[in-house]
Design an enzyme around this catalytic site. Sequence first.
Site, PDB file in Angstrom:
ATOM      1  N   ILE A 276       7.401  34.173 130.670  1.00  0.00           N
ATOM      2  CA  ILE A 276       7.428  35.656 131.225  1.00  0.00           C
ATOM      3  C   ILE A 276       8.704  36.493 131.121  1.00  0.00           C
ATOM      4  O   ILE A 276       8.714  37.534 130.520  1.00  0.00           O
ATOM      5  CB  ILE A 276       7.242  35.521 132.877  1.00  0.00           C
TER       6      ILE A 276
ATOM      7  N   CYS B   6      17.196  41.287 139.344  1.00  0.00           N
ATOM      8  CA  CYS B   6      18.247  40.197 138.512  1.00  0.00           C
ATOM      9  C   CYS B   6      18.113  40.337 137.093  1.00  0.00           C
ATOM     10  O   CYS B   6      17.061  40.687 136.655  1.00  0.00           O
ATOM     11  CB  CYS B   6      17.378  39.068 139.003  1.00  0.00           C
TER      12      CYS B   6
ATOM     13  N   ARG C 267      14.761  45.703 141.550  1.00  0.00           N
ATOM     14  CA  ARG C 267      13.916  45.970 140.557  1.00  0.00           C
ATOM     15  C   ARG C 267      12.700  46.768 141.339  1.00  0.00           C
ATOM     16  O   ARG C 267      12.061  47.834 140.849  1.00  0.00           O
ATOM     17  CB  ARG C 267      13.282  44.661 139.787  1.00  0.00           C
TER      18      ARG C 267
ATOM     19  N   ARG D 118      19.114  37.998 148.736  1.00  0.00           N
ATOM     20  CA  ARG D 118      17.942  38.903 148.314  1.00  0.00           C
ATOM     21  C   ARG D 118      16.665  38.431 148.552  1.00  0.00           C
ATOM     22  O   ARG D 118      16.005  39.180 148.999  1.00  0.00           O
ATOM     23  CB  ARG D 118      17.940  39.153 146.641  1.00  0.00           C
TER      24      ARG D 118
ATOM     25  N   LYS E 176       9.075  38.402 150.395  1.00  0.00           N
ATOM     26  CA  LYS E 176      10.086  39.374 149.842  1.00  0.00           C
ATOM     27  C   LYS E 176       9.258  40.074 149.097  1.00  0.00           C
ATOM     28  O   LYS E 176       9.251  41.461 148.951  1.00  0.00           O
ATOM     29  CB  LYS E 176      11.064  38.987 148.956  1.00  0.00           C
ATOM     30  N   ASN E 177       8.659  39.366 147.938  1.00  0.00           N
ATOM     31  CA  ASN E 177       7.814  40.204 146.931  1.00  0.00           C
ATOM     32  C   ASN E 177       6.197  41.118 147.397  1.00  0.00           C
ATOM     33  O   ASN E 177       5.645  41.673 146.778  1.00  0.00           O
ATOM     34  CB  ASN E 177       7.469  39.493 145.617  1.00  0.00           C
TER      35      ASN E 177
ATOM     36  N   ARG F 270      13.514  43.507 130.906  1.00  0.00           N
ATOM     37  CA  ARG F 270      12.832  44.345 132.108  1.00  0.00           C
ATOM     38  C   ARG F 270      12.470  45.729 131.685  1.00  0.00           C
ATOM     39  O   ARG F 270      13.004  46.545 132.706  1.00  0.00           O
ATOM     40  CB  ARG F 270      13.326  43.956 133.174  1.00  0.00           C
ATOM     41  N   PRO F 271      11.844  46.230 130.739  1.00  0.00           N
ATOM     42  CA  PRO F 271      11.593  47.730 130.567  1.00  0.00           C
ATOM     43  C   PRO F 271      10.814  48.219 131.496  1.00  0.00           C
ATOM     44  O   PRO F 271      10.012  47.612 132.431  1.00  0.00           O
ATOM     45  CB  PRO F 271      11.251  47.809 129.144  1.00  0.00           C
ATOM     46  N   ILE F 272      10.508  49.443 131.489  1.00  0.00           N
ATOM     47  CA  ILE F 272       9.256  50.110 132.576  1.00  0.00           C
ATOM     48  C   ILE F 272       8.307  50.810 131.660  1.00  0.00           C
ATOM     49  O   ILE F 272       7.744  51.771 132.194  1.00  0.00           O
ATOM     50  CB  ILE F 272      10.029  51.094 133.461  1.00  0.00           C
TER      51      ILE F 272
ATOM     52  N   ASP G 294       9.151  32.543 138.995  1.00  0.00           N
ATOM     53  CA  ASP G 294      10.189  32.334 140.207  1.00  0.00           C
ATOM     54  C   ASP G 294      10.397  30.997 140.560  1.00  0.00           C
ATOM     55  O   ASP G 294      11.417  30.690 141.158  1.00  0.00           O
ATOM     56  CB  ASP G 294       9.669  32.988 141.253  1.00  0.00           C
TER      57      ASP G 294
HETATM   58  N1  EPU Z   1       7.354  44.240 131.341  1.00  0.00           N
HETATM   59  C1  EPU Z   1       7.512  45.020 130.112  1.00  0.00           C
HETATM   60  N2  EPU Z   1       7.233  46.304 130.338  1.00  0.00           N
HETATM   61  C2  EPU Z   1       7.061  46.786 131.698  1.00  0.00           C
HETATM   62  C3  EPU Z   1       6.846  45.837 132.720  1.00  0.00           C
HETATM   63  C4  EPU Z   1       6.969  44.354 132.664  1.00  0.00           C
HETATM   64  O1  EPU Z   1       7.630  44.939 129.161  1.00  0.00           O
HETATM   65  O2  EPU Z   1       6.944  48.126 131.988  1.00  0.00           O
HETATM   66  C5  EPU Z   1       7.727  42.620 130.963  1.00  0.00           C
HETATM   67  C6  EPU Z   1       8.819  42.180 131.896  1.00  0.00           C
HETATM   68  O3  EPU Z   1       9.813  42.443 130.935  1.00  0.00           O
HETATM   69  C7  EPU Z   1       8.519  40.751 131.956  1.00  0.00           C
HETATM   70  C8  EPU Z   1       6.814  40.709 131.960  1.00  0.00           C
HETATM   71  O4  EPU Z   1       6.480  42.058 131.804  1.00  0.00           O
HETATM   72  O5  EPU Z   1       8.874  40.081 130.648  1.00  0.00           O
HETATM   73  C9  EPU Z   1       6.601  40.614 133.418  1.00  0.00           C
HETATM   74  O6  EPU Z   1       7.323  41.539 134.142  1.00  0.00           O
HETATM   75  P1  EPU Z   1       6.429  41.941 135.566  1.00  0.00           P
HETATM   76  O7  EPU Z   1       6.382  43.624 135.635  1.00  0.00           O
HETATM   77  O8  EPU Z   1       5.236  41.273 135.948  1.00  0.00           O
HETATM   78  O9  EPU Z   1       7.590  41.595 136.716  1.00  0.00           O
HETATM   79  P2  EPU Z   1       8.270  42.389 137.929  1.00  0.00           P
HETATM   80  O10 EPU Z   1       7.303  43.210 138.577  1.00  0.00           O
HETATM   81  O11 EPU Z   1       9.446  43.043 137.384  1.00  0.00           O
HETATM   82  C10 EPU Z   1       8.057  40.693 139.822  1.00  0.00           C
HETATM   83  C11 EPU Z   1       8.754  39.968 140.706  1.00  0.00           C
HETATM   84  C12 EPU Z   1       9.615  39.017 139.989  1.00  0.00           C
HETATM   85  C13 EPU Z   1       8.575  38.038 139.326  1.00  0.00           C
HETATM   86  C14 EPU Z   1       7.633  38.797 138.406  1.00  0.00           C
HETATM   87  C15 EPU Z   1       6.511  37.790 137.677  1.00  0.00           C
HETATM   88  C16 EPU Z   1       9.123  41.600 142.748  1.00  0.00           C
HETATM   89  C17 EPU Z   1       9.963  42.587 143.388  1.00  0.00           C
HETATM   90  N3  EPU Z   1       9.348  40.992 141.437  1.00  0.00           N
HETATM   91  O12 EPU Z   1       8.767  41.446 138.914  1.00  0.00           O
HETATM   92  O13 EPU Z   1      10.230  38.248 141.152  1.00  0.00           O
HETATM   93  O14 EPU Z   1       9.431  37.152 138.727  1.00  0.00           O
HETATM   94  O15 EPU Z   1       7.134  39.890 139.284  1.00  0.00           O
HETATM   95  O16 EPU Z   1       5.789  37.257 138.525  1.00  0.00           O
HETATM   96  O17 EPU Z   1       7.856  41.461 142.825  1.00  0.00           O
HETATM   97  C18 EPU Z   1      11.961  37.123 142.134  1.00  0.00           C
HETATM   98  O18 EPU Z   1      11.430  37.211 143.207  1.00  0.00           O
HETATM   99  O19 EPU Z   1      13.052  36.640 141.947  1.00  0.00           O
HETATM  100  C19 EPU Z   1      11.732  37.766 140.813  1.00  0.00           C
HETATM  101  C20 EPU Z   1      12.371  38.027 140.136  1.00  0.00           C
END
Ligand code: EPU
Length: 421
Positions: A332, A116, A92, A402, A22-23, A121-123, A310
């Site tokens: 994380i 989820c 996301r 999902r 998926k990811n 999860r900010p951006i 995960d």
């Molecule tokens: N973070 C920030 N600011 C940002 C982006 C991230 O503070 O702008 C923080 C997040 O809040 C979190 C940490 O950084 O505490 C890691 O977030 P990351 O951006 O790495 O995660 P993501 O891209 O939102 C992906 C996977 C997740 C997986 C994480 C970590 C996808 C679609 N999602 O999420 O997968 O847990 O990386 O490996 O690729 C899942 O498949 O169930 C899932 C949640």
Amino acid sequence: MKKLVIYGSKKLKGELTVQGSKNASLPILIATILTKGENILKRCPNLNDTINTCKILTILGCKTKRQENSLIVDTTNLYGNEISKHLMSTMRSSIIFLGALLARCKEAIVYLPGGCDIGTRPINFHISALKQMGIQVKKTGEKLHCKVKGEKIKGANIFLSFPSVGTTENIILAAVTAEGTTNIFNAAIEPEIEDLCNYLKKCGAKIKVTKNNKNSISIEGVEKLNPCTYKIMPDRIVAATIFSAVAATKGEVLLKSIKPIHLNHTLKILNEMGCLIKTYDDDNIFLKIKKPLKAVKEIKTMPHPGFPTDLQPIIMALSCFAKGTTIFIETIFENRFRHVPELEKFGAIIKVKNRICVTKGIANLHSANVCATDLRGGAALIVAAMGAHGISKICNLPYIDRGYEKIEEQFFKLGANIFRK
Ligand code: EPU
């Protein structure tokens, strides 16, 4: 709403081919926007999230067609650059459209993404990185209006304070056709990111991933990318979920089409817990319970190559059957223990404080009626229900759908008594 009904304690046995990741498939589907033409993505899983990604691609003017395990995406006539609030909220990964749309259309209008509920999860990392690449970002409430300043996105040296997966993907998509070179320092290097890079390289991108104690990704902008046929990597989280469920029932399984190297850390933990693991021909892994499950002392989630967040809920469910105490440290996501109250309904003994969770395994869990609270938390409940005595029911299945393709059919092939009704 349908539920999964699982008759527990039935030894799982057999062989399965693992679905596509998926990811990895989500950013690759989005990356097709950078090409103009027909891409064939093989081993692309049929999931709620890939279906929603295709809905967005269609609204933007692309054509998508499923042919068995493949998704065909024709991006020739993409005309839109705006994604509705509703579609953005479905997952996301929708935020990754930003980098791709800016590269192709120079302007994009999107909203805050969904996903989820496992943390805030900010951006902010995404926005800061895009600004460093010469992109103007105007945020009004949940709406983001982004524009490339000048003719092209500009390559930049970007240091990430945390190796965020999504941010790394967004930067890569914005950078592959940008002017000049982009270097991402402290980049995320999850296997799914390497898969995205491999797809893009097949389309003509120039990307170099350097793995050392300061992981970096260097992207030299090219004029254009060409569409291609690409086979998506197998899903390492799904593989580990199946292994955990099999271990919880003291069974055995041969998983095909799965790369042991993607599961290094997890296989080591499963082995320590009492599983015999053999790998064959580079992409087949056999697992069998060798002795009664015993607890590993401590599991701490970390960015790759550390133990994946995960899998924390899934291995936690297995640890509830293992003799001894396991300490889980979630580094994380700050809200990723929502499965704990549900696991307790099976009789599991768990204590939580802040980001630390301690399980004390017992030989037998009993059946329970539970609800998935998020995708991987839902998968953890399946592991618990498979090993527990009696008939369990799991609700909130859209979360599980999902990330897991026809999950009941997969487990049915291993001899499970599992039904959706
Ligand atoms: N973070 C920030 N600011 C940002 C982006 C991230 O503070 O702008 C923080 C997040 O809040 C979190 C940490 O950084 O505490 C890691 O977030 P990351 O951006 O790495 O995660 P993501 O891209 O939102 C992906 C996977 C997740 C997986 C994480 C970590 C996808 C679609 N999602 O999420 O997968 O847990 O990386 O490996 O690729 C899942 O498949 O169930 C899932 C949640």
